[in-house]
Design an enzyme around this catalytic site. Structure first.
Site, PDB file in Angstrom:
ATOM      1  N   SER B 243      25.345   7.037  57.959  1.00 47.46           N
ATOM      2  CA  SER B 243      24.512   7.104  56.759  1.00 47.46           C
ATOM      3  C   SER B 243      24.008   5.709  56.470  1.00 47.46           C
ATOM      4  O   SER B 243      24.595   4.724  56.934  1.00 47.46           O
ATOM      5  CB  SER B 243      25.289   7.587  55.521  1.00 47.46           C
ATOM      6  OG  SER B 243      25.410   8.980  55.487  1.00 47.46           O
ATOM      7  N   SER B 281      23.300  11.594  59.417  1.00 53.06           N
ATOM      8  CA  SER B 281      23.200  10.369  58.632  1.00 53.06           C
ATOM      9  C   SER B 281      22.456  10.626  57.334  1.00 53.06           C
ATOM     10  O   SER B 281      21.288  10.999  57.343  1.00 53.06           O
ATOM     11  CB  SER B 281      22.467   9.305  59.467  1.00 53.06           C
ATOM     12  OG  SER B 281      22.399   8.087  58.778  1.00 53.06           O
ATOM     13  N   ASP B 283      20.376   9.391  54.885  1.00 53.56           N
ATOM     14  CA  ASP B 283      19.506   8.219  54.765  1.00 53.56           C
ATOM     15  C   ASP B 283      18.726   8.334  53.463  1.00 53.56           C
ATOM     16  O   ASP B 283      17.772   9.117  53.362  1.00 53.56           O
ATOM     17  CB  ASP B 283      18.544   8.148  55.956  1.00 53.56           C
ATOM     18  CG  ASP B 283      19.269   7.925  57.284  1.00 53.56           C
ATOM     19  OD1 ASP B 283      20.499   7.693  57.267  1.00 53.56           O
ATOM     20  OD2 ASP B 283      18.607   7.977  58.333  1.00 53.56           O
TER      21      ASP B 283
END
Lengths: 359, 359, 359, 359
Positions: B243, B281, B283
């Site tokens: 992340s 992830s 983001d």
């Protein structure tokens, strides 16, 4: 207005110049037509100040209104005039071919798609719903006399007919053709480019293919896969008024949400070639899968569809990013010279790459 | 649980290794604190398997609930557990400090922010509305015993107090500190990084600053500004569970829509360092401007605010992309070794950069 | 802090007062538990100024982290502090029970859900991803001492345990229970309400059920199904600081996009009872289908799912609008008196309906 | 093709039948033209099976491309073909008049707007950007021979010219005129309707006005303000293929985010008249404020704008919900009989209201 047919011999592709992106294998043609059923054709207008055209993309060769591929749209930067995206997002499907053209010809192409759909489906607007034409665009004003609105309904119809007459899996004409005729990219001649990637899922071969209409990027900011930046010899100081359209096709089964996640990664490919999705650039991605179809006349209440295991979706993300990046380079590599409005031109990246001066 | 104060001497920054991004000038500290009023502090937990922490970021040193900066959030990939973003998007403002921490400590930090807000605003939930705590996170599980939920409300409160005691324009401790303690990035040790860019508008100097919590990227895919790829010596074969949180601050006046456009370009910076915004992830970008504030107790019906001329917004897009890219490199450059759960470690990019082996 | 178990005898429901909405048939219990597998339980805190609680809703009785229902979220008005919605929207699935509570107890309940998930799935944050707790909230400040943050992790755990011990298809306790304990609605006592609708698809019986946490609406604007407006006897002049949470469950197979379309119609139900989705009201809908599940440990690359024929989706829209409208009326009808902070009370709609004074 | 000018005498309005919504006062004309500067005109095509038209709405009488009102769009149900919304959402402004027409004439009207903009701004597509035409639509297929694509660019140009020649603050022709010519609503004749509400802010009078193109709703579900349902005498059994366009104008200063919050409440008004935003209905709202304008040629880097205190925004929400609801009733009340394709007709609500049979 003379119309130029698709080029007899395909333009030189990005890989011919050593421009390749990522580690995944390409499909056999490294083109969006590696996804079975997809067809592409161009009508190119080349007449003095008129340097523009239409590109038609068929997700499959059948009746798209009756047999709608699952689709999704993603707006990276919405300074653009594409039409049809709202319904794609609501219903998760497309129902006409996709036409690409210059910004001010969108209305004409939309009308052409409406007539095309009615011709094949006389119940439209009578006993069934209307139809959602899908037209995407970039501004070719610097090279083309865009105010002339030169694209006609007949040009659009010709592009649709030409696409339908293509063989399955045919090569895609790239470079300064069709809607790409008058486009510019990073100060170079832009246009149509394509690329594809191969994927294996449950032991079977699948593809994701991308076609771009590349008309974006500030001169001097083009970034090649090895990290080198390439600038055009003489910098054009006109402010950027670009855009880029990214069409993704796949035969991997995805639902609408997954498809939108995948095509969002078009933004990665654009960033890699040197764009920061500039304010003035309508950066739009549209994707569809041929593996999930909606039957307009379906009678069952419950339908089956398939989707990819989300744990595997990174493969599609990577393919999307790589194929977008390479399709832009392909458009640049394949673009041939165009002399447009007031004698305006753009240098061809291929000239620099051939002579090896900068890269 | 011992808490480590901010490092006495700042870690070595990205530019000390020659890692610089773009053509714009940085602010004086090349840090988010180049935006006047912004304060950052960390509480770091370093005790065997517990390698985690809290980072507090104050948009200004006043009462944020009373004096709310205009803010926006952009979800690049929503596989994350940040809290507070929905209200930021609805109301276009934030009203608490921002806390960064590990994924499973979000609830604790949210409660700490609630108590912090009530202490300063006893009317919350009584004669006025409740409060929207803003906590963002990454998963430091590979190095930290994240199941221990080791971060306490006291740790969060200590980070908030430490941030408040910072001087305006102070250096920002970067690397393996605060929430960045146990983070990993492209197979290297990750953590906190920062960068800023200077902008001139109407003849006046402005800044845009970025702070990242970098915990993303697949080993082998890190891309340096010159295009070289850097892999860690021994490839960790664990699947990526990363992340990245990107916080942007600016003193350029923007409305909510403009701010969202600007912070969306975090995605460009992340793509440039080698990410394709992987599935696993989270983001997330969050941005605020100190130049437009909402007075919670405003009595007038109509308020004045300012915005940037949209024709100039590319400057902010470029600054955002560059500062995000560099802030990630900064986190990697500054990260110091951490020995975590079960003796797990990550190599430090600085070791490679110091000895010049790969790059 | 004493905890009140679920009421032994269910409160009087909306239909007992003749309040019924729409033309579709209800499920056997006219409750969200008409969707097989769904379980609901409450922990109610009733101690002087503490008038609040937790409501736990299980989409099914199994391990939700391992077996994730397809889910979607829709923000009608985002002035709220619910957590977990971002990931639901990205991944189209939920992976924990849903907890409802007061606004300032969200952090505590999120942490409780994290511990609950780790206990059942020791690989979380170790060899697999972290977990996305799903907590939704309203502000019960006018009746409850919300600043006390009275809800504990133990309360949340007790609600989860109670829900798990419920029989499949059990009645749902409604009114001033659980998270609904201190809620207000159109100047009346609010709380928990539920309703369901029956649907036939491909000859089989399906259900859509709704549960609301009703804490919204301005006094005087409540609108009954026959069009009459009902005002509380003495108008409370405090400004509205409400919210409403709408949870929808169905056993109709839907993909994420369809589910979001369906739950968006919560807004219709809320409009019908007299709301215009006020500024200060966090109006949030969350929906899931038990008929499409994502196996966390799935090994196949391609999965099958089912969806409803979009030509039939109006049936679900209508069911959603009707059941939301009726669930709000159910909360109002079932709400029993609560004496809260500083002796604050709200009149019960049932008193007016019983004596027929206003309507 | 004969074109009918605007009706000399205005049709009977909703309030003439006692149909009034909400508690707020209307503006002097109870019309969108209560917002100073707004102009509306229609070109109506009435020739046998051709029963359709164009409605032009000017946010102000100046050069909209040079002086762009802040604007926002909200898609309640995206089964529609409106064009131009994407750029409105990205840039928060509109730059052409708004044309309303039938679904299949959108392309023609878009082209007409392009030519109209070029005529006034010869730099379009040359030394400045292109232009974003704004066309919204409903499907009048049941009454109009929509496949004829009868609307011409000349019709659109005539509507634009007629709107420009309107006096400021003129009455708006409503009912079966312009784009409303062939529309149906809840089984009755639909069309164009309008309404407005007055607001006082900082002691000054402001207005919010709404204009609708009403073509939605299932027969039997129309709900009058007093709660009574009204069905057409003979139920048409054709499946609904409707849509509704809601245009909101205001002179209250709002930023893009606030404007979007306000126009979202169109959905409340539509729900109140009996819609659940059906699957087949493209329910779209577009709003603009004349109080914040973007100068295309602005040279300053930083601009001033104003916004409403968010604590007062409920007034605008209420005005929007009420005016939308009443504008739909206005369209129904004002609609005059139309005999369309194959002799199709729709009963007029005014006949029922005049004779008082059902309501």
């Amino acid at each position: 207005m003379p119309s130029t047919p698709n080029c007899a011999e395909p333009a030189k592709r990005a890989r011919a110049f050593g421009l390749a992106c990522g580690r995944l294998k390409t499909g056999p043609r490294n083109a969006i037509t590696d996804v079975a059923g997809v067809r592409v054709a161009h009508v190119t207008l080349d007449d003095g100040a008129i340097q523009t055209g239409v590109t038609a993309l068929l997700p499959h060769a059948g009746n798209l209104y009756r047999d709608k591929p699952v689709a999704a749209a993603e707006v990276l930067n919405g300074f653009g005039k594409s039409v049809g995206l709202m319904q794609v997002e609501e219903l998760g499907a497309l129902e006409t071919p996709i036409l690409l053209t210059n910004t001010l010809s969108v209305g004409t192409c939309a009308t052409a798609l409406v007539r095309h759909a009615i011709a094949a489906n006389p119940d439209i607007g009578r006993s069934t719903a209307t139809v959602n034409p899908l037209v995407m665009e970039c501004n070719d004003g610097p090279l083309n006399d865009i105010q002339a609105l030169a694209v006609t309904e007949a040009d659009a119809a010709a592009a649709l007919a030409a696409a339908l007459s293509e063989a399955d899996g045919a090569e895609v004409a790239v470079g300064s053709v069709g809607a790409g005729r008058g486009m510019s990219c990073f100060g170079f001649k832009g246009g149509i480019g394509t690329s594809s990637r191969r994927l294996k899922l449950d032991g079977k071969r699948h593809h994701l293919g991308v076609l771009v209409l590349a008309n974006f990027g500030r001169p001097g900011e083009l970034c090649l896969p090895d990290g080198r930046r390439v600038a055009p010899p003489a910098k054009d100081d006109a402010p950027e008024k670009g855009s880029v359209i990214v069409i993704a096709a796949t035969d991997v089964p995805l639902d609408h949400r997954q498809l939108r996640r995948v095509i969002r990664r078009a933004g990665v490919g654009l960033a890699r070639v040197g764009s920061f999705w500039g304010h003035g650039s309508g950066d739009i991605a549209l994707g569809f899968t041929t593996a999930n179809r909606i039957d307009h006349d379906e009678r069952a209440d419950i339908l089956a569809l398939r989707m990819v295991n989300e744990h595997r979706i990174d493969r599609l993300f990577e393919a999307m990013a790589d194929a977008t990046q390479e399709a832009v380079l392909d458009a640049l590599a394949a673009a041939t010279p165009v002399v447009g409005r007031d004698g305006a031109t753009r240098p061809c990246l291929s000239d620099l790459l051939n002579f090896g001066s900068t890269p």
